[in-house]
Write a protein that holds these residues in place. Structure first.
Motif, PDB file in Angstrom:
ATOM      1  N   VAL A 174       0.876  -1.385   0.166  1.00  0.00           N
ATOM      2  CA  VAL A 174      -0.048  -0.040  -0.042  1.00  0.00           C
ATOM      3  C   VAL A 174       0.862   1.282   0.098  1.00  0.00           C
ATOM      4  O   VAL A 174       1.874   1.331   0.448  1.00  0.00           O
ATOM      5  CB  VAL A 174      -0.923  -0.004   1.251  1.00  0.00           C
ATOM      6  N   ALA A 175       0.296   2.234  -0.556  1.00  0.00           N
ATOM      7  CA  ALA A 175       1.041   3.480  -0.840  1.00  0.00           C
ATOM      8  C   ALA A 175       0.728   4.371   0.570  1.00  0.00           C
ATOM      9  O   ALA A 175      -0.623   4.579   0.952  1.00  0.00           O
ATOM     10  CB  ALA A 175       0.663   4.307  -1.737  1.00  0.00           C
ATOM     11  N   ILE A 176       1.834   4.742   1.415  1.00  0.00           N
ATOM     12  CA  ILE A 176       1.473   5.563   2.727  1.00  0.00           C
ATOM     13  C   ILE A 176       2.056   6.726   2.767  1.00  0.00           C
ATOM     14  O   ILE A 176       3.289   7.076   2.186  1.00  0.00           O
ATOM     15  CB  ILE A 176       2.240   4.670   3.726  1.00  0.00           C
ATOM     16  N   MET A 177       1.495   7.773   3.051  1.00  0.00           N
ATOM     17  CA  MET A 177       1.911   9.033   3.403  1.00  0.00           C
ATOM     18  C   MET A 177       2.446   9.152   4.856  1.00  0.00           C
ATOM     19  O   MET A 177       1.682   8.735   5.861  1.00  0.00           O
ATOM     20  CB  MET A 177       0.522   9.987   3.344  1.00  0.00           C
ATOM     21  N   THR A 178       3.632   9.539   5.078  1.00  0.00           N
ATOM     22  CA  THR A 178       4.122   9.630   6.263  1.00  0.00           C
ATOM     23  C   THR A 178       4.621  10.975   6.770  1.00  0.00           C
ATOM     24  O   THR A 178       5.464  11.711   5.916  1.00  0.00           O
ATOM     25  CB  THR A 178       5.450   8.679   6.383  1.00  0.00           C
ATOM     26  N   GLY A 179       4.438  11.413   7.942  1.00  0.00           N
ATOM     27  CA  GLY A 179       4.713  12.595   8.597  1.00  0.00           C
ATOM     28  C   GLY A 179       5.126  12.760   9.728  1.00  0.00           C
ATOM     29  O   GLY A 179       4.611  11.889  10.842  1.00  0.00           O
ATOM     30  N   PRO A 180       6.182  13.649   9.975  1.00  0.00           N
ATOM     31  CA  PRO A 180       6.508  13.770  11.585  1.00  0.00           C
ATOM     32  C   PRO A 180       5.543  14.005  12.578  1.00  0.00           C
ATOM     33  O   PRO A 180       4.537  14.697  12.182  1.00  0.00           O
ATOM     34  CB  PRO A 180       7.752  14.677  11.553  1.00  0.00           C
TER      35      PRO A 180
ATOM     36  N   PHE B 244      -0.427  18.078   4.489  1.00  0.00           N
ATOM     37  CA  PHE B 244      -0.592  19.674   3.853  1.00  0.00           C
ATOM     38  C   PHE B 244       0.535  19.730   3.471  1.00  0.00           C
ATOM     39  O   PHE B 244       1.599  19.094   3.020  1.00  0.00           O
ATOM     40  CB  PHE B 244      -0.784  20.532   5.125  1.00  0.00           C
ATOM     41  N   TYR B 245       0.845  21.370   2.789  1.00  0.00           N
ATOM     42  CA  TYR B 245       1.946  21.698   2.278  1.00  0.00           C
ATOM     43  C   TYR B 245       2.912  21.906   3.357  1.00  0.00           C
ATOM     44  O   TYR B 245       2.771  22.002   4.276  1.00  0.00           O
ATOM     45  CB  TYR B 245       1.673  23.225   1.434  1.00  0.00           C
ATOM     46  N   ASN B 246       4.349  22.131   2.993  1.00  0.00           N
ATOM     47  CA  ASN B 246       5.184  22.604   3.784  1.00  0.00           C
ATOM     48  C   ASN B 246       5.361  23.999   4.183  1.00  0.00           C
ATOM     49  O   ASN B 246       4.183  24.631   3.451  1.00  0.00           O
ATOM     50  CB  ASN B 246       6.876  22.182   3.440  1.00  0.00           C
ATOM     51  N   ASP B 247       6.072  24.572   5.019  1.00  0.00           N
ATOM     52  CA  ASP B 247       5.835  26.018   5.359  1.00  0.00           C
ATOM     53  C   ASP B 247       6.049  27.141   4.236  1.00  0.00           C
ATOM     54  O   ASP B 247       5.257  28.143   4.154  1.00  0.00           O
ATOM     55  CB  ASP B 247       6.866  26.306   6.704  1.00  0.00           C
ATOM     56  N   ASP B 248       6.723  26.680   3.276  1.00  0.00           N
ATOM     57  CA  ASP B 248       6.752  27.908   2.060  1.00  0.00           C
ATOM     58  C   ASP B 248       6.170  27.289   0.863  1.00  0.00           C
ATOM     59  O   ASP B 248       6.471  28.026  -0.040  1.00  0.00           O
ATOM     60  CB  ASP B 248       8.277  27.963   1.789  1.00  0.00           C
ATOM     61  N   PHE B 249       5.381  26.263   0.832  1.00  0.00           N
ATOM     62  CA  PHE B 249       4.762  25.850  -0.147  1.00  0.00           C
ATOM     63  C   PHE B 249       5.648  25.379  -1.528  1.00  0.00           C
ATOM     64  O   PHE B 249       4.962  25.530  -2.629  1.00  0.00           O
ATOM     65  CB  PHE B 249       3.587  27.052  -0.586  1.00  0.00           C
TER      66      PHE B 249
ATOM     67  N   ILE C 104      -4.825  24.533  -7.657  1.00  0.00           N
ATOM     68  CA  ILE C 104      -5.593  23.752  -8.414  1.00  0.00           C
ATOM     69  C   ILE C 104      -4.571  22.621  -9.130  1.00  0.00           C
ATOM     70  O   ILE C 104      -5.089  21.387  -9.709  1.00  0.00           O
ATOM     71  CB  ILE C 104      -6.751  24.157  -9.326  1.00  0.00           C
ATOM     72  N   ASP C 105      -3.377  22.848  -9.191  1.00  0.00           N
ATOM     73  CA  ASP C 105      -2.598  22.040 -10.215  1.00  0.00           C
ATOM     74  C   ASP C 105      -1.524  21.516  -9.352  1.00  0.00           C
ATOM     75  O   ASP C 105      -0.572  20.936  -9.903  1.00  0.00           O
ATOM     76  CB  ASP C 105      -2.182  22.647 -11.551  1.00  0.00           C
ATOM     77  N   PHE C 106      -1.434  21.935  -7.971  1.00  0.00           N
ATOM     78  CA  PHE C 106      -0.285  21.522  -7.044  1.00  0.00           C
ATOM     79  C   PHE C 106      -0.807  21.206  -5.847  1.00  0.00           C
ATOM     80  O   PHE C 106      -0.994  22.051  -5.176  1.00  0.00           O
ATOM     81  CB  PHE C 106       0.699  22.694  -7.108  1.00  0.00           C
ATOM     82  N   THR C 107      -1.130  20.173  -5.457  1.00  0.00           N
ATOM     83  CA  THR C 107      -1.965  19.625  -4.392  1.00  0.00           C
ATOM     84  C   THR C 107      -1.684  18.532  -3.509  1.00  0.00           C
ATOM     85  O   THR C 107      -0.781  17.756  -3.964  1.00  0.00           O
ATOM     86  CB  THR C 107      -3.491  19.122  -4.749  1.00  0.00           C
TER      87      THR C 107
ATOM     88  N   VAL D  16      -7.294  22.287  -2.050  1.00  0.00           N
ATOM     89  CA  VAL D  16      -7.643  21.860  -0.542  1.00  0.00           C
ATOM     90  C   VAL D  16      -7.802  23.642  -0.162  1.00  0.00           C
ATOM     91  O   VAL D  16      -7.101  24.313  -0.541  1.00  0.00           O
ATOM     92  CB  VAL D  16      -6.767  21.376   0.379  1.00  0.00           C
ATOM     93  N   SER D  17      -8.634  23.810   0.922  1.00  0.00           N
ATOM     94  CA  SER D  17      -8.489  25.041   1.755  1.00  0.00           C
ATOM     95  C   SER D  17      -7.135  25.251   2.617  1.00  0.00           C
ATOM     96  O   SER D  17      -6.481  24.119   3.084  1.00  0.00           O
ATOM     97  CB  SER D  17      -9.693  25.117   2.796  1.00  0.00           C
ATOM     98  N   LEU D  18      -6.767  26.407   2.382  1.00  0.00           N
ATOM     99  CA  LEU D  18      -5.406  26.557   3.286  1.00  0.00           C
ATOM    100  C   LEU D  18      -5.643  27.116   4.683  1.00  0.00           C
ATOM    101  O   LEU D  18      -4.665  27.361   5.491  1.00  0.00           O
ATOM    102  CB  LEU D  18      -4.709  27.845   2.582  1.00  0.00           C
TER     103      LEU D  18
END
Length: 342
Positions: free
Chosen positions: A61-67, A75-80, A194-197, A203-205
């Protein structure tokens, strides 16, 4: 915020026949309470994991992993410039055992498996855990042909986003909180690119857990129109097409199975294609030209009816005729050819 209206299923597994008519969200308490998976999840996380072990087909399975620092927010990182999570593939049993080990951790890393086809990942699951959608009828009168997906992980927060398909989300283990916004709240949700999600959909910011009303003042108006519900094992939620929704997984082990389908013929392409082409071709035109094109779209698309092409002989209407699979293929080929000429 107000609670999402509820329908208490008189018989588990039976959907109300008029579910789609109002295009409004509905909580369906106890809809899948008869699933063996739900029974095991109510016993313990260990029992739920053991049950899923028996359904797993061997595919990773594909897993998203975050600290731990992201607090479960995918979500995005701090500087997008990228995302605040990584991606990895692993066997599902390995992930589930890791989730059990982390169950008592105060600040665990985030593990999130999203939108994985049930029949691929858990081929034995739907033999005893499935939902009959035959009582529903789409706009063409046919019963939906739905795709079943599984979502699994520990505590996570998925930012408000919309999906084109209609959706019935069934909680199989753990608890989830859903916060929904009507489609017209788009202007108050401060939506990102809409093209970098993070996961395919815009998504709402705004962070619903810590909303910044100085940066996002109109979000207060969105909250006035928001609807919220918390679901436990056996409960389900109908989310109509295009409704914005945030999903929070609240426990150390959560499993959700959803069914989604389009109330449109299979030959119709996703409308977001038209949005992207409109950005490419119309958004930066002079205001008068944009207004002219708005009128053209109203005439041919949004307000189209029997009179739109009635003055043209039926055999000569071409793209203005009712869309068929053949007509869709012709339009698609014409568009691709024109784009290649640029």
């Amino acid at each position: 915020m107000k609670p999402i209206r509820e329908h208490h299923a008189p018989v588990p597994g039976r959907l109300p026949e008029n579910l789609l008519e109002a295009a409004q969200p509905v909580v369906l308490r106890g809809l899948v309470s008869h699933w063996p998976m739900v029974r095991e999840a109510r016993r313990s996380d260990r029992a739920a994991v053991d049950y899923l072990h028996g359904c797993w087909g061997g595919a990773p399975v594909a897993i998203m992993t975050g600290p731990p620092e992201i607090d479960g927010r995918i979500f995005y990182n701090d500087d997008f410039t990228g995302m605040n999570f990584g991606r990895a593939d692993a066997p599902l049993p390995t992930l589930m055992e890791e989730l059990l080990k982390l169950a008592d951790a105060e600040r665990p890393p985030c593990y999130y498996v999203g939108s994985t086809t049930v029949d691929t990942c858990l081929p034995g699951f739907r033999a005893h855990n499935d939902l009959d959608l035959s009582a529903l009828r789409s706009c063409d009168g046919a019963a939906p042909e739905a795709l079943a997906s599984v979502w699994l992980g520990n505590r996570s927060r998925i930012a408000p986003h919309y999906d084109l398909p209609d959706n019935i989300a069934c909680v199989a283990a753990g608890h989830r909180r859903f916060t929904l916004f009507p489609p017209e709240q788009l202007v108050n949700l401060y939506v990102g690119p809409i093209d970098f999600t993070p996961a395919g959909q815009p998504v709402s910011l705004v962070d619903l857990k810590h909303p910044d009303f100085e940066r996002f003042p109109r979000f207060a108006q969105a909250l006035e129109q928001a609807q919220v519900a918390e679901l436990g094992p056996g409960d389900a939620l109908y989310i109509p097409s295009m409704w914005w929704h945030q999903v929070e997984a609240l426990d150390a082990f959560n499993v959700l199975v959803n069914y989604w389908w389009r109330q449109a013929p299979a030959h119709m392409d996703p409308p977001v294609f038209a949005l992207m082409l409109a950005l490419l071709t119309m958004r930066d035109l002079p205001a008068a030209q944009r207004r002219a094109w708005q009128g053209i779209f109203d005439h041919y698309v949004f307000n189209a009816g029997p009179d739109t092409a009635a003055h043209i002989p039926e055999h000569a209407r071409h793209a203005l005729a009712p869309l068929t699979a053949e007509g869709a293929a012709n339009l698609r080929g014409h568009l691709i050819q024109r784009l290649r000429q640029r």
